[in-house]
Structures are given as C-alpha cells and as structure tokens.
Design an enzyme around this catalytic site. Structure first.
Site, PDB file in Angstrom:
ATOM      1  N   SER A   1       1.014  -1.380  -0.333  1.00 15.88           N
ATOM      2  CA  SER A   1      -0.033   0.040   0.300  1.00 15.88           C
ATOM      3  C   SER A   1       1.021   1.533   0.234  1.00 15.88           C
ATOM      4  O   SER A   1       2.100   1.482   0.486  1.00 15.88           O
ATOM      5  CB  SER A   1      -0.426   0.353   1.301  1.00 15.88           C
TER       6      SER A   1
ATOM      7  N   TYR B   1      -0.316  -0.517  10.700  1.00 18.88           N
ATOM      8  CA  TYR B   1      -1.395  -1.411   9.031  1.00 18.88           C
ATOM      9  C   TYR B   1       0.353  -0.286   7.978  1.00 18.88           C
ATOM     10  O   TYR B   1       0.254  -0.896   6.968  1.00 18.88           O
ATOM     11  CB  TYR B   1      -2.555   0.020   8.170  1.00 18.88           C
TER      12      TYR B   1
HETATM   13  N1  LIG Z   1      -8.753  -0.219  -0.934  1.00 20.74           N
HETATM   14  C1  LIG Z   1      -7.861   0.947  -0.516  1.00 20.74           C
HETATM   15  O1  LIG Z   1      -8.289   1.196  -1.244  1.00 20.74           O
HETATM   16  C2  LIG Z   1      -6.159  -0.184  -0.450  1.00 20.74           C
HETATM   17  C3  LIG Z   1      -4.919   0.366  -1.001  1.00 20.74           C
HETATM   18  C4  LIG Z   1      -3.523   0.508  -0.605  1.00 20.74           C
HETATM   19  C5  LIG Z   1      -3.800  -1.419  -0.540  1.00 20.74           C
HETATM   20  N2  LIG Z   1      -4.805  -2.153  -0.093  1.00 20.74           N
HETATM   21  C6  LIG Z   1      -4.211  -3.641   0.138  1.00 20.74           C
HETATM   22  O2  LIG Z   1      -5.569  -4.195  -1.104  1.00 20.74           O
HETATM   23  C7  LIG Z   1      -4.893  -5.955  -0.122  1.00 20.74           C
HETATM   24  C8  LIG Z   1      -7.221  -6.040  -0.767  1.00 20.74           C
HETATM   25  O3  LIG Z   1      -7.687  -4.855  -0.044  1.00 20.74           O
HETATM   26  P1  LIG Z   1      -9.627  -4.661  -0.594  1.00 20.74           P
HETATM   27  O4  LIG Z   1      -9.544  -3.224  -0.873  1.00 20.74           O
HETATM   28  O5  LIG Z   1      -9.708  -5.043  -1.881  1.00 20.74           O
HETATM   29  O6  LIG Z   1      -9.738  -4.909   0.928  1.00 20.74           O
HETATM   30  P2  LIG Z   1     -10.937  -6.337   0.873  1.00 20.74           P
HETATM   31  O7  LIG Z   1     -11.218  -5.767   2.147  1.00 20.74           O
HETATM   32  O8  LIG Z   1     -12.155  -5.752   0.129  1.00 20.74           O
HETATM   33  O9  LIG Z   1     -10.874  -7.717   0.724  1.00 20.74           O
HETATM   34  C9  LIG Z   1     -10.016  -8.108   1.710  1.00 20.74           C
HETATM   35  C10 LIG Z   1      -9.991  -9.730   1.331  1.00 20.74           C
HETATM   36  O10 LIG Z   1      -9.202 -10.167   2.578  1.00 20.74           O
HETATM   37  C11 LIG Z   1      -9.327 -11.330   2.744  1.00 20.74           C
HETATM   38  N3  LIG Z   1      -9.318 -11.865   3.978  1.00 20.74           N
HETATM   39  C12 LIG Z   1      -9.863 -11.469   5.317  1.00 20.74           C
HETATM   40  N4  LIG Z   1      -8.999 -11.746   6.706  1.00 20.74           N
HETATM   41  C13 LIG Z   1      -8.661 -12.424   5.573  1.00 20.74           C
HETATM   42  C14 LIG Z   1      -7.544 -13.844   6.301  1.00 20.74           C
HETATM   43  N5  LIG Z   1      -7.282 -13.873   7.774  1.00 20.74           N
HETATM   44  N6  LIG Z   1      -7.907 -15.028   5.768  1.00 20.74           N
HETATM   45  C15 LIG Z   1      -7.717 -15.124   4.869  1.00 20.74           C
HETATM   46  N7  LIG Z   1      -8.673 -13.655   3.826  1.00 20.74           N
HETATM   47  C16 LIG Z   1      -8.690 -12.844   4.633  1.00 20.74           C
HETATM   48  C17 LIG Z   1     -10.782 -10.553   2.861  1.00 20.74           C
HETATM   49  O11 LIG Z   1     -11.998 -12.557   3.562  1.00 20.74           O
HETATM   50  C18 LIG Z   1     -11.483  -9.776   2.015  1.00 20.74           C
HETATM   51  O12 LIG Z   1     -11.605 -11.125   0.382  1.00 20.74           O
HETATM   52  C19 LIG Z   1      -5.147  -5.626   0.821  1.00 20.74           C
HETATM   53  O13 LIG Z   1      -3.964  -6.404   1.202  1.00 20.74           O
HETATM   54  C20 LIG Z   1      -4.604  -4.748   1.532  1.00 20.74           C
HETATM   55  O14 LIG Z   1      -4.555  -3.636   2.410  1.00 20.74           O
HETATM   56  C21 LIG Z   1      -6.238  -1.668  -0.490  1.00 20.74           C
END
Ligand SMILES: NC(=O)c1ccc[n+]([C@@H]2O[C@H](COP(=O)([O-])OP(=O)(O)OC[C@H]3O[C@@H](n4cnc5c(N)ncnc54)[C@H](O)[C@@H]3O)[C@@H](O)[C@H]2O)c1
Length: 279
Positions: free
Chosen positions: A163, A176
């Site tokens: 991120s 985080y």
């Molecule tokens: N959305 C943003 O703005 C953003 C920005 C930077 C980085 N990210 C990163 O992108 C990635 C995806 O995030 P997203 O925005 O799609 O979020 P999201 O919440 O939509 O998806 C996260 C997924 O991780 C799964 N998860 C959580 N805990 C788990 C566990 N113990 N075992 C297995 N799976 C698990 C959840 O069930 C979910 O499907 C993450 O690593 C997040 O940190 C997101």
C-alpha cells in the site's frame, strides 16, 4: 503559491476500459483475498486472460459464489478455503490449489485488513492482528508456493499487495502502515533469494481504491468529522486522478507483473495510487 494554483479535481481522468488478450493462457494462479474488492478484480481478469485460478479467501460461501459466477470448474476456477491466521490452513490452501489446478505458476497475494485507531490507542492486539494477516500469513503462503515451484523446477511469479501506506504512512493506521512497509521489505528479500530458482517477486502499492476496505476506512473517518461519505471519498481521491482508483486498475498492474515476460522488474514496489506517492 504553486500549490494553491493547482486545478483541484477539475481534471477527472476516467477509468480506462482496455481490451483483454489471452496473455495468461495455460497459466495457473492462486489468488488470496479473492472475494474482496481488488482480489475479485484480479481473479476475474486472470480468468478472462486465459488462466486457471484458485480463489482463496476466508469466507467460504462468498468464495464458492464467486467461483460459480466465473463459470467454476469448467472454466478452471476453483474455490479454496484460506485463513491467513492459521499456518495449517495456509499449507492446505497451497496444496489444494496445486491439486485442483495440476500445479501453480504464480500467486497474487492480495488479502489484507486494516484496523483504524489513533497511535495512542494502537494496542498490541491491533498490531498482532495486522501483522498476522498482512505480513506473516501472506509470507507463509508465498513460501509454500515458492517451495512448490522449486520442487517442480518451474519458474514462477509472485505479486504481493502492499500500500502507499507502507511508503508514506497515514494517520490513524500506524500498525497497517508498518505491516505494509514490512511487505515491501520482504518482497525485496524474497526476490533476492528466489531469483536463483527463476521466481520473481514484486509488490504493488495501491492507494484509495474503491473497495469494501476503503468504505470501512471512510466510515471510520465519518465518526470523527461532520462530513458525509461522499465528501470523505472526494478528499481521499488522489488529486492528479480526480477520483478513486478502481480495483480493475490495480488488477491490470498485478496481471502485468504476473506475466513471464516481466523479468527485468524484480523486488519492486510499484505504485498504483493515482500519483499520491512520489517515490
Ligand atoms: N482499498 C484500498 O484503498 C487499498 C489501498 C492500498 C492497499 N490495499 C490492499 O489491497 C488488498 C485488498 O484490499 P481490498 O481493498 O480489496 O479489501 P477487501 O476488504 O475488499 O478485501 C480483503 C480480502 O481479504 C480477505 N481476508 C481478510 N482476512 C483474511 C484472512 N484471515 N484469511 C484470508 N483472507 C482474509 C477478506 O475476506 C477480503 O476478501 C489488501 O491487502 C489491502 O491492504 C487496499
């Protein structure tokens, strides 16, 4: 003065709608966090690009539903249970993906969580949760996939999801930030160690992607301000882009980094953040 003169969100750059080519025909990938915002976009794109995909996530029902939606086993799409807090579940998910797909060519390590709290309130439990799910779990999954590739003597690609928080650090999410910085760092180390086996490891650093996770962050911000959600999303949108990043835009970069042809990019942390982070 230059900062003040910036055109603020007058220049909204629309999300692209690129053509899809079968660049991953015959490839087999494991996608973690597959039912989340970014994970589902990655899984769907890889399938449309010709790959067989094991969808791994915590929520069994959601994972099965998504697999059906992507035409299931007939399209080479299989749900796999995964709990990143449990090393046995991680080992089983990797083994199951190998069995279902007949081997693996790579991993999109997407799953993650964020826990919002001020630094003063960031208790040890919050640090532990985020390091378990964002750092230790994904590393264990990558280690299992790498072990399979090494045993088979096959090259492979691993893409982790960090991120911009891992580079810049944001308020109210100190655990985080640190967990995502750890992902950037272990990506570099794994790339160095596994290059000898022709395994390439990179990560992406998105920011402000329109997903359930960002909605959770926006709702948390809403508690502390008089602003409504729309205003909060407007503030979170990267200035150069003038809108939130889409999950499809992040998926496109992850898919690119999973291609065999990407050999000269190694151990990198590639920003997909609408210009938020300058390095
Ligand atoms: N959305 C943003 O703005 C953003 C920005 C930077 C980085 N990210 C990163 O992108 C990635 C995806 O995030 P997203 O925005 O799609 O979020 P999201 O919440 O939509 O998806 C996260 C997924 O991780 C799964 N998860 C959580 N805990 C788990 C566990 N113990 N075992 C297995 N799976 C698990 C959840 O069930 C979910 O499907 C993450 O690593 C997040 O940190 C997101």
């Amino acid at each position: 003065m230059g900062e003040y003169a910036k055109p603020r969100r007058a220049n909204v750059i629309a999300p692209p709608d690129p053509e899809v080519f079968p660049v991953h025909a015959g490839k087999r990938f494991l996608v973690s966090g597959a039912t989340g915002g970014i994970g589902a976009a990655v899984a769907g794109l890889l399938v449309r690009q010709g790959a067989a995909v094991a969808l791994a996530d915590l929520d069994d029902v959601a994972t099965r539903t998504l697999a059906d939606h992507l035409d299931g086993a007939s399209a080479g799409v299989h749900p796999v249970p995964l709990d990143l807090t449990d090393p046995e579940s991680i080992a089983a998910a990797a083994e199951r993906a190998v069995a279902l797909l007949g081997g693996l060519d790579g991993l999109a390590n997407v799953a993650g969580i964020v826990r919002m709290a001020s630094a003063a309130d960031h208790t040890r439990d919050l640090w532990a949760d985020q390091f378990e799910i964002n750092v230790m779990g994904p590393f264990e999954l990558a280690r299992r996939v790498a072990a399979h590739l090494i045993e088979e003597g096959r090259p492979g690609m691993i893409v982790n999801v960090s991120s911009d928080a891992g580079k810049q650090g944001h308020a109210e999410m100190i655990g985080y930030n640190a967990s995502k910085a750890a992902v950037i760092n272990w990506t570099r180390g794994a790339a160095k160690e596994w290059a000898q086996y022709s395994i390439n490891v990179n990560c992406v650093c998105p920011s402000a992607v329109d997903t359930p996770m960002l909605r959770q962050v926006a709702l948390d911000h809403e508690q502390g301000t008089p602003d409504d959600l729309e205003t909060i999303f407007g503030v979170m949108a990267p200035e150069q882009l003038g809108r939130l990043v889409t999950a499809a835009e992040v998926a496109a970069v992850i898919s690119f980094l999973l291609q065999d042809s990407v050999q000269a990019i190694r151990g990198q942390a590639i920003n997909v953040d609408g210009g938020n982070c300058p390095y």
